[in-house]
Design an enzyme around this catalytic site. Structure first.
Site, PDB file in Angstrom:
ATOM      1  CG  HIS A  83      -1.947  -1.071   1.234  1.00  0.00           C
ATOM      2  ND1 HIS A  83      -3.214  -0.934   0.709  1.00  0.00           N
ATOM      3  CD2 HIS A  83      -1.880  -2.332   1.716  1.00  0.00           C
ATOM      4  CE1 HIS A  83      -3.883  -2.072   0.882  1.00  0.00           C
ATOM      5  NE2 HIS A  83      -3.093  -2.943   1.481  1.00  0.00           N
ATOM      6  CG  ASN A 156      -7.978  -4.205   1.093  1.00  0.00           C
ATOM      7  OD1 ASN A 156      -7.276  -3.220   1.303  1.00  0.00           O
ATOM      8  ND2 ASN A 156      -7.523  -5.434   1.150  1.00  0.00           N
TER       9      ASN A 156
HETATM   10 FE1  HDE Z   1      -2.533  -4.789   5.613  1.00  0.00          FE
HETATM   11  N1  HDE Z   1      -0.728  -3.988   6.049  1.00  0.00           N
HETATM   12  N2  HDE Z   1      -1.892  -6.600   6.258  1.00  0.00           N
HETATM   13  N3  HDE Z   1      -4.307  -5.685   5.056  1.00  0.00           N
HETATM   14  N4  HDE Z   1      -3.209  -3.052   4.946  1.00  0.00           N
HETATM   15  C1  HDE Z   1      -0.374  -2.712   5.843  1.00  0.00           C
HETATM   16  O1  HDE Z   1       0.766  -1.360   7.390  1.00  0.00           O
HETATM   17  C2  HDE Z   1      -0.772  -6.806   6.979  1.00  0.00           C
HETATM   18  C3  HDE Z   1      -4.656  -6.977   5.214  1.00  0.00           C
HETATM   19  C4  HDE Z   1      -4.459  -2.753   4.521  1.00  0.00           C
HETATM   20  O2  HDE Z   1      -3.219   3.500   3.957  1.00  0.00           O
HETATM   21  C5  HDE Z   1       0.970  -2.368   6.426  1.00  0.00           C
HETATM   22  O3  HDE Z   1       1.202   0.819   7.718  1.00  0.00           O
HETATM   23  C6  HDE Z   1      -0.696  -8.184   7.395  1.00  0.00           C
HETATM   24  C7  HDE Z   1      -6.057  -7.166   4.991  1.00  0.00           C
HETATM   25  C8  HDE Z   1      -4.529  -1.367   4.113  1.00  0.00           C
HETATM   26  O4  HDE Z   1      -1.608   3.332   5.423  1.00  0.00           O
HETATM   27  C9  HDE Z   1       1.382  -3.673   7.116  1.00  0.00           C
HETATM   28  C10 HDE Z   1      -1.806  -8.784   6.896  1.00  0.00           C
HETATM   29  C11 HDE Z   1      -6.546  -5.930   4.677  1.00  0.00           C
HETATM   30  C12 HDE Z   1      -3.259  -0.848   4.328  1.00  0.00           C
HETATM   31  C13 HDE Z   1       0.224  -4.590   6.782  1.00  0.00           C
HETATM   32  C14 HDE Z   1      -2.561  -7.788   6.189  1.00  0.00           C
HETATM   33  C15 HDE Z   1      -5.442  -5.010   4.725  1.00  0.00           C
HETATM   34  C16 HDE Z   1      -2.458  -1.915   4.870  1.00  0.00           C
HETATM   35  C17 HDE Z   1       1.940  -1.774   5.462  1.00  0.00           C
HETATM   36  C18 HDE Z   1      -2.207 -10.232   7.019  1.00  0.00           C
HETATM   37  C19 HDE Z   1      -7.988  -5.572   4.316  1.00  0.00           C
HETATM   38  C20 HDE Z   1      -2.780   0.556   4.034  1.00  0.00           C
HETATM   39  C21 HDE Z   1       2.152  -0.354   5.906  1.00  0.00           C
HETATM   40  C22 HDE Z   1      -2.350 -10.715   8.347  1.00  0.00           C
HETATM   41  C23 HDE Z   1      -8.901  -5.699   5.427  1.00  0.00           C
HETATM   42  C24 HDE Z   1      -3.050   1.505   5.183  1.00  0.00           C
HETATM   43  C25 HDE Z   1       1.338  -0.195   7.073  1.00  0.00           C
HETATM   44  C26 HDE Z   1      -2.588   2.896   4.825  1.00  0.00           C
HETATM   45  C27 HDE Z   1      -1.119  -1.773   5.244  1.00  0.00           C
HETATM   46  C28 HDE Z   1       0.184  -5.842   7.218  1.00  0.00           C
HETATM   47  C29 HDE Z   1      -3.765  -8.073   5.498  1.00  0.00           C
HETATM   48  C30 HDE Z   1      -5.599  -3.616   4.432  1.00  0.00           C
HETATM   49  C31 HDE Z   1       2.736  -4.196   6.769  1.00  0.00           C
HETATM   50  C32 HDE Z   1       0.434  -8.802   8.211  1.00  0.00           C
HETATM   51  C33 HDE Z   1      -6.843  -8.473   5.115  1.00  0.00           C
HETATM   52  C34 HDE Z   1      -5.736  -0.635   3.558  1.00  0.00           C
HETATM   53  O5  HDE Z   1       1.504  -3.521   8.487  1.00  0.00           O
END
Ligand code: HDE
Length: 702
Positions: A83, A156
């Site tokens: 992202h 999302n």
């Molecule tokens: Fe994320 N995800 N994610 N994700 N995600 C990040 O956090 C992570 C997941 C989502 O505009 C990171 O600050 C893991 C699902 C959005 O700043 C990180 C897992 C969904 C955004 C991270 C998931 C999301 C992130 C990268 C699996 C939909 C952007 C930078 C367990 C519900 C937020 C940060 C923004 C961002 C980890 C799965 C949505 C690395 C470990 C499911 C919208 O922390």
């Protein structure tokens, strides 16, 4: 903070350079300010470094030079690992229907409150500078600054996910990201490692189906749904839990680009969605979304074979309706991209009293991951003190020190309990966060619940819920993506191990397009369930708000015709502009774009007014004819009046499907009025623009 005074009271005024009056204000403020070092020392000269003589070597003693360059060297912070490419906006959430019977979260109980929000939209795969219109999932993350603290809904634009357990997330992300040997392709999933992973991990089938649909190429952030994805808990005053899924419903409906168009936009204007968000807000065309809550219970879900802890499944809206309870309006652009959009730190763990988690194995990993990533990205544990992250609710605790600390604590007692500090801060007597006392029991094990096992029924349901053009687009998307996969065995495995289990015809069409053999096993495909709410076909189509209409005209244009169409479009909130052979006056208006600095793909609709000289000038230009023809191919509304109607017909003649009785009878979305006096044209054209696209007239592959 949630406030009854209105959300604009929430932040100190800062300079914003986007509007003329702000520019003026900012200049006035600047007039009184003197350039200084970071230490506040006034600087009289910043164009030359301190040297020995005018041509001599620069001296190390020049503290102003060293400070300026050192600060520059450290301007960048690590981009988000996923992202990275994002765009943000401020706004406000207003609740219309109280949920006080379900939760103690004040923002969902008191309909008189206005809760400030900051939203960041993003793509997942690409780097910070990648294009907006790639085929990808879009992040839709919202920070609510409530009176009870910050609540982050980090969702999302698709309601499911690729994997079921967070331990698979790094594998998935490695596979979808550019390949490690050459860091290609940027911003795209059309490559071997992504399809290799998905072919070996059938739980991804449903999400990949969403990714191959038009949802993955939204026309605008204003035209996307948002989903919390996981099942959350609402906890009421009696401590009872109610399972819920959060939805954002765009007021203007869900609309997408055409794939060919999306690829071209990536070259013509890589900032397409970001620019649209910024310019719309500046123009007062605010982005609006209804917050929907979908109350779900485990038994209803189980009856349709769904485990609510499995993020690869949805509960169809026809089974558990989505109640729209409030509206979010994004009405203010950030003052500074870095300070706000880049430094905003969303953390899934940020919930307020009355909202809780379930045991979803993706959620547990996320609860750990977000805080962890901010420690590196934002340089330590004090990122919550940054203005964009700072809760507007008061913060008192004994967390202290660390990199980037901004606070100067005045207490002698930095521990709990204490008497030296008068006992401060005290434990919350009422309204504190209480965890839901769920009873859990079981053996420790690394296994997947059998209730997570069905990977194909809902992928098939999504496909069968689509209209015919949407299905065609999905087939084209799989064909495009898999055709980019170099290794034949990877293509073959995906078609035979995944698609053949979803739908036999889909598998056969894709197999023939990507040159692989369909195994003759005849896999049993799932029952043909449908959920009409999944199709974009039935989405809101009554408004032209925010739509950009290119009016192709040159000197000599019929001003009366242009006036009538401009008035009708502008009344509905559309943004018509004159696109001409050169900048400058065209009739009584000004051409703000030219045929060489813009392109058909950057507009939602095209109108060619009459006026013999104007149309003659356009007819002589290949780029004008291409403009119209391309818009036709992308299923966009096209209007023409007087001589303009003739030019439209000439431009699209080769693309009209053969066998049509007469062009106009068979051309949905092409609105022509030969008689320039036709008073009904503006209304008919506006109606066509409000329909967004006329997919039925395009052949597969758009
Ligand atoms: Fe994320 N995800 N994610 N994700 N995600 C990040 O956090 C992570 C997941 C989502 O505009 C990171 O600050 C893991 C699902 C959005 O700043 C990180 C897992 C969904 C955004 C991270 C998931 C999301 C992130 C990268 C699996 C939909 C952007 C930078 C367990 C519900 C937020 C940060 C923004 C961002 C980890 C799965 C949505 C690395 C470990 C499911 C919208 O922390």
């Amino acid at each position: 903070m949630t406030t009854k005074r209105g959300h604009n009271a929430r932040r100190p005024e800062t300079a914003r350079l986007s509007k003329d009056e702000d520019l003026e204000k900012s200049r006035k403020r600047c007039d009184r300010a003197t350039l200084t070092t970071d230490q506040g020392v006034p600087i009289p000269h910043t164009d030359d470094s301190l040297k020995v003589g005018a041509r001599g070597p620069t001296l190390l003693e020049d503290f102003h030079l060293r400070e300026k360059v050192t600060r520059f060297d450290h301007e960048r912070i690590p981009e988000r690992v996923v992202h990275a490419r994002g765009s943000g906006a401020h706004g406000v959430f207003r609740l219309h229907e109280s949920l006080s019977d379900l939760t103690t979260a004040e923002l969902f109980c008191d309909t008189s409150l206005e809760t400030p929000v900051f939203v960041r939209f993003s793509t997942v795969q690409g780097a910070r500078g990648s294009a907006d219109t790639v085929r990808d999932v879009r992040g839709f993350a919202t920070k609510f600054y409530t009176r009870q603290g910050n609540f982050d809904l980090v969702g999302n634009n698709m309601p499911v996910f690729f994997v079921q357990d967070g331990i698979k997330f790094p594998d998935f992300v490695h596979a979808v990201k550019p390949e490690p040997q050459h860091e290609m392709p940027g911003g795209a999933s059309a490559h071997d490692s992504f399809w290799d992973f998905c072919g070996l991990v059938p739980e991804s089938a449903h999400m990949v189906m969403w990714l191959m649909s038009d949802r993955a190429i939204p026309r605008s952030f204003a035209n996307m749904e948002g989903f919390g994805v996981h099942t959350f808990r609402l906890i009421d005053a009696k401590g009872r839990s109610h399972l819920v899924k959060f939805h954002w419903k765009p007021v203007l409906g869900v609309h997408s680009l055409a794939w060919d168009e999306a690829q071209k936009i990536a070259g013509k204007d890589a900032d397409f969605n970001r620019r649209d968000l910024w310019e719309s807000i500046e123009a007062g065309l605010f982005f609006e979304y209804d917050l929907g809550v979908q109350l779900v219970d485990e038994q209803t879900a189980a009856d349709i074979g769904v485990d609510l802890l499995d993020v690869t499944k949805i509960v169809p809206e026809e089974i558990a309706p989505v109640r729209r309870v409030g509206r979010m309006t994004l009405d203010r652009n950030p003052d500074n991209f870095f300070a706000e959009t880049e430094q905003v730190a969303f953390c899934v763990q940020n919930v307020v009293p009355g909202i809780g988690f379930t045991d979803d194995p993706m959620m547990t990993a996320r609860l750990f991951s977000y805080l962890d990533t901010q420690l590196t990205r934002l340089g330590g544990p004090n990122h919550a003190q940054l203005p964009i992250n700072r809760p507007l609710a008061p913060v008192h605790n004994h967390q202290q020190d660390g990199f980037g600390n901004q606070q100067v604590p005045v207490t002698v007692a930095n521990y709990f309990p204490n008497s030296l500090g008068g006992g401060c801060p005290f434990l919350a007597k009422t309204g504190g966060y209480v965890d839901f006392p769920e009873v859990v029991e079981g053996k420790k094990t690394r296994e997947r619940s059998p209730s997570f096992a069905d990977h194909f029924t809902q992928a098939a349901m999504f496909f069968h819920s689509m209209s015919a053009p949407e299905k065609e687009h999905i087939v084209s998307a799989y064909s495009f993506e898999l055709s980019k996969v170099v290794r034949r065995e990877v293509r073959e495995r995906y078609v035979n191990e995944i698609l053949a289990n979803v739908d036999a015809e889909l598998a056969a069409s894709v197999a023939s397009a990507v040159g692989v053999r369909l195994a003759a096993k005849g896999a049993p495909t799932p029952p043909k369930l449908t959920s009409p709410a999944l199709s974009m076909e039935s989405s809101t189509k009554g408004s032209v708000r925010g739509r950009r209409v290119a009016v192709l005209a040159a000197p000599g244009v019929d001003d009366g015709q242009v006036d009538a169409v401009f008035a009708a479009l502008s009344n509905g909130g559309a943004r018509p502009e004159i696109v001409s052979t050169a900048l400058g006056p065209v009739g009584s208006r000004e051409a703000t774009k030219t045929l060489f600095n813009t392109s058909s793909v950057l507009w939602d609709a095209v109108y060619v007014p009459g006026g013999a000289k104007s149309v003659e000038a356009l007819r002589a230009r290949a780029d004008a004819r291409t403009f119209i023809r391309e818009a036709f191919g992308h299923a966009k509304p096209i209007g023409g009046t007087g001589e303009g109607a003739e030019l439209v017909l000439a431009a699209i003649a080769e693309d009209v499907r053969p066998g049509a009785a007469g062009p106009e009878a068979s051309l949905p979305g092409v609105v022509l009025a030969r008689d320039s006096q036709t008073a009904t044209f503006p209304t008919a054209f506006v109606e066509a623009v409000a329909r967004h696209r006329f997919w039925s007239r395009t052949a597969s592959g758009s």
